[in-house]
Design a protein around this motif. Structure first.
Motif, PDB file in Angstrom:
ATOM      1  N   ILE A  28       0.871  -1.179   0.000  1.00 21.33           N
ATOM      2  CA  ILE A  28       0.000   0.000   0.000  1.00 21.33           C
ATOM      3  C   ILE A  28       0.907   1.228   0.000  1.00 21.33           C
ATOM      4  O   ILE A  28       1.590   1.507   0.984  1.00 21.33           O
ATOM      5  N   VAL A  29       0.929   1.950  -1.105  1.00 16.34           N
ATOM      6  CA  VAL A  29       1.857   3.086  -1.219  1.00 16.34           C
ATOM      7  C   VAL A  29       1.234   4.400  -0.762  1.00 16.34           C
ATOM      8  O   VAL A  29       1.947   5.375  -0.504  1.00 16.34           O
ATOM      9  N   ALA A  30      -0.123   4.445  -0.664  1.00 14.92           N
ATOM     10  CA  ALA A  30      -0.776   5.673  -0.196  1.00 14.92           C
ATOM     11  C   ALA A  30      -2.236   5.392   0.144  1.00 14.92           C
ATOM     12  O   ALA A  30      -2.846   4.463  -0.393  1.00 14.92           O
ATOM     13  N   GLU A  31      -2.759   6.196   1.062  1.00 16.01           N
ATOM     14  CA  GLU A  31      -4.187   6.217   1.362  1.00 16.01           C
ATOM     15  C   GLU A  31      -4.664   7.650   1.189  1.00 16.01           C
ATOM     16  O   GLU A  31      -4.042   8.574   1.720  1.00 16.01           O
ATOM     17  N   CYS A  32      -5.744   7.832   0.460  1.00 13.19           N
ATOM     18  CA  CYS A  32      -6.236   9.177   0.154  1.00 13.19           C
ATOM     19  C   CYS A  32      -7.687   9.322   0.593  1.00 13.19           C
ATOM     20  O   CYS A  32      -8.487   8.397   0.427  1.00 13.19           O
ATOM     21  N   ALA A  33      -8.009  10.496   1.107  1.00 14.83           N
ATOM     22  CA  ALA A  33      -9.352  10.740   1.624  1.00 14.83           C
ATOM     23  C   ALA A  33     -10.242  11.507   0.657  1.00 14.83           C
ATOM     24  O   ALA A  33     -11.424  11.701   0.925  1.00 14.83           O
ATOM     25  N   ASN A  34      -9.688  11.961  -0.470  1.00 20.13           N
ATOM     26  CA  ASN A  34     -10.502  12.656  -1.475  1.00 20.13           C
ATOM     27  C   ASN A  34      -9.844  12.545  -2.844  1.00 20.13           C
ATOM     28  O   ASN A  34      -8.710  12.074  -2.979  1.00 20.13           O
ATOM     29  N   GLY A  35     -10.564  13.003  -3.860  1.00 15.62           N
ATOM     30  CA  GLY A  35     -10.093  12.864  -5.229  1.00 15.62           C
ATOM     31  C   GLY A  35      -8.852  13.652  -5.549  1.00 15.62           C
ATOM     32  O   GLY A  35      -7.985  13.201  -6.308  1.00 15.62           O
ATOM     33  N   PHE A  36      -8.711  14.862  -4.977  1.00 14.56           N
ATOM     34  CA  PHE A  36      -7.524  15.667  -5.234  1.00 14.56           C
ATOM     35  C   PHE A  36      -6.267  14.942  -4.749  1.00 14.56           C
ATOM     36  O   PHE A  36      -5.247  14.892  -5.447  1.00 14.56           O
ATOM     37  N   GLU A  66     -10.567   9.879 -14.870  1.00 14.24           N
ATOM     38  CA  GLU A  66     -10.341  10.684 -16.076  1.00 14.24           C
ATOM     39  C   GLU A  66      -8.990  11.392 -16.012  1.00 14.24           C
ATOM     40  O   GLU A  66      -8.199  11.352 -16.953  1.00 14.24           O
ATOM     41  N   LEU A  67      -8.726  12.034 -14.882  1.00 15.81           N
ATOM     42  CA  LEU A  67      -7.496  12.818 -14.751  1.00 15.81           C
ATOM     43  C   LEU A  67      -6.250  11.946 -14.664  1.00 15.81           C
ATOM     44  O   LEU A  67      -5.160  12.369 -15.049  1.00 15.81           O
ATOM     45  N   ALA A  68      -6.400  10.736 -14.174  1.00 21.70           N
ATOM     46  CA  ALA A  68      -5.251   9.844 -14.006  1.00 21.70           C
ATOM     47  C   ALA A  68      -5.193   8.767 -15.086  1.00 21.70           C
ATOM     48  O   ALA A  68      -4.492   7.776 -14.939  1.00 21.70           O
ATOM     49  N   ALA A  69      -5.943   8.978 -16.163  1.00 22.26           N
ATOM     50  CA  ALA A  69      -5.992   7.980 -17.235  1.00 22.26           C
ATOM     51  C   ALA A  69      -4.589   7.652 -17.739  1.00 22.26           C
ATOM     52  O   ALA A  69      -3.792   8.532 -18.016  1.00 22.26           O
ATOM     53  N   GLY A  70      -4.284   6.355 -17.834  1.00 19.11           N
ATOM     54  CA  GLY A  70      -2.994   5.911 -18.323  1.00 19.11           C
ATOM     55  C   GLY A  70      -1.932   5.760 -17.255  1.00 19.11           C
ATOM     56  O   GLY A  70      -0.876   5.166 -17.500  1.00 19.11           O
ATOM     57  N   LYS A  71      -2.187   6.285 -16.052  1.00 21.24           N
ATOM     58  CA  LYS A  71      -1.193   6.228 -14.974  1.00 21.24           C
ATOM     59  C   LYS A  71      -1.264   4.915 -14.198  1.00 21.24           C
ATOM     60  O   LYS A  71      -0.260   4.445 -13.672  1.00 21.24           O
ATOM     61  N   ALA A 146       0.908  17.406 -11.168  1.00 18.78           N
ATOM     62  CA  ALA A 146       0.222  16.860  -9.999  1.00 18.78           C
ATOM     63  C   ALA A 146      -0.953  17.734  -9.572  1.00 18.78           C
ATOM     64  O   ALA A 146      -1.714  17.361  -8.692  1.00 18.78           O
ATOM     65  N   LYS A 147      -1.112  18.884 -10.203  1.00 17.87           N
ATOM     66  CA  LYS A 147      -2.201  19.796  -9.860  1.00 17.87           C
ATOM     67  C   LYS A 147      -3.440  19.493 -10.697  1.00 17.87           C
ATOM     68  O   LYS A 147      -3.350  18.966 -11.788  1.00 17.87           O
ATOM     69  N   VAL A 148      -4.588  19.860 -10.151  1.00 21.12           N
ATOM     70  CA  VAL A 148      -5.849  19.727 -10.869  1.00 21.12           C
ATOM     71  C   VAL A 148      -6.595  21.051 -10.790  1.00 21.12           C
ATOM     72  O   VAL A 148      -6.810  21.586  -9.701  1.00 21.12           O
TER      73      VAL A 148
END
Length: 243
Positions: A28-36, A66-71, A146-148
């Protein structure tokens, strides 16, 4: 397999973390609490798989995809079954309906392993929800490293085609997005955004007036003084809308 967990509920992240603990080959490389947070983590860490909730604050799971497509590849975990078809249009590896068991989770993870073991082409350009095509886009998402940037459609002044990109002008700033003008035109509110030229899509609420530029040519003058060319067909469209 390197995984990030994305869910705004602490308990939900805990369940996934507990289930993943049964798999020695998982990190587990990260845990995120929101989409950003998720978009930033995916861009920086490039995990193999993201386990995503759908309904989250700031950006939902589909906007992250959508924003991370291909990653990386995606697996959705949600309490709502109505998004299942849309999830697979985003090339999701699986769709877990909360609450799910360890056995069901293990099956999904096995499927992810098999898919990741094959030659990967990455995620294709996102396919919009067929059921939502009649609903105008409320905001435009632009990935900048890395910004949105999240731009409300109503704040857009105009959009200009630039090769494979579009330049979105809003509140005195310009942003580039890798998308065609035709595609954005089909997604934005037709009665508000008008194709006035093959290269320009205008928010007509930002227009101050129309001026004649030549014998058979016109320009749209925006409230900030910007002047945009209007084609003959664009002029006919504008006349029908204004009248």
């Amino acid at each position: 397999m390197r995984i990030i967990i994305v869910d705004d509920e602490v308990l939900a992240r805990g369940v996934v973390r507990e289930y993943l603990a049964e798999h020695a080959d998982v990190e587990i490389v990260a845990e995120c609490a929101n989409g950003f947070e998720a978009v930033k983590a995916i861009a920086e860490l490039e995990p193999d798989l993201a386990i995503l909730d759908i309904q989250m604050p700031k950006l939902d799971g589909f906007e992250v995809a959508e924003l991370a497509a291909g990653k990386c590849r995606f697996m959705f975990a949600t309490a709502f079954d109505q998004y299942a078809i849309k999830a697979f249009e985003y090339h999701a590896l699986d769709y877990l309906l909360k609450p799910f068991s360890q056995q069901r989770f293990d099956q999904a993870l096995a499927h992810a392993r098999a898919s990741l073991g094959q030659a990967q082409e990455g995620l294709r350009e996102v396919v919009r929800d067929a059921a939502g095509r009649g609903k105008p886009l409320g905001r435009v998402l632009i990935r900048d490293g890395a910004k949105v940037h999240v731009i409300a459609a109503e704040k857009i002044d105009y959009i200009e085609a630039q090769d494979d990109y579009v330049q979105i002008r809003t509140e005195g700033k310009s942003y580039l997005k890798n998308q065609s003008l035709f595609e954005l035109e089909s997604q934005l509110e037709a009665g508000k955004f008008l194709r006035i030229h093959r290269s320009y899509l205008l928010n007509i609420e930002c227009m101050s007036r129309i001026e004649q530029a030549g014998k058979d040519s016109h320009v749209a003058v925006l409230k900030d003084g910007t002047r945009l060319p209007i084609s003959r067909s664009g002029y006919q469209k504008m006349r029908s809308v204004i009248q």
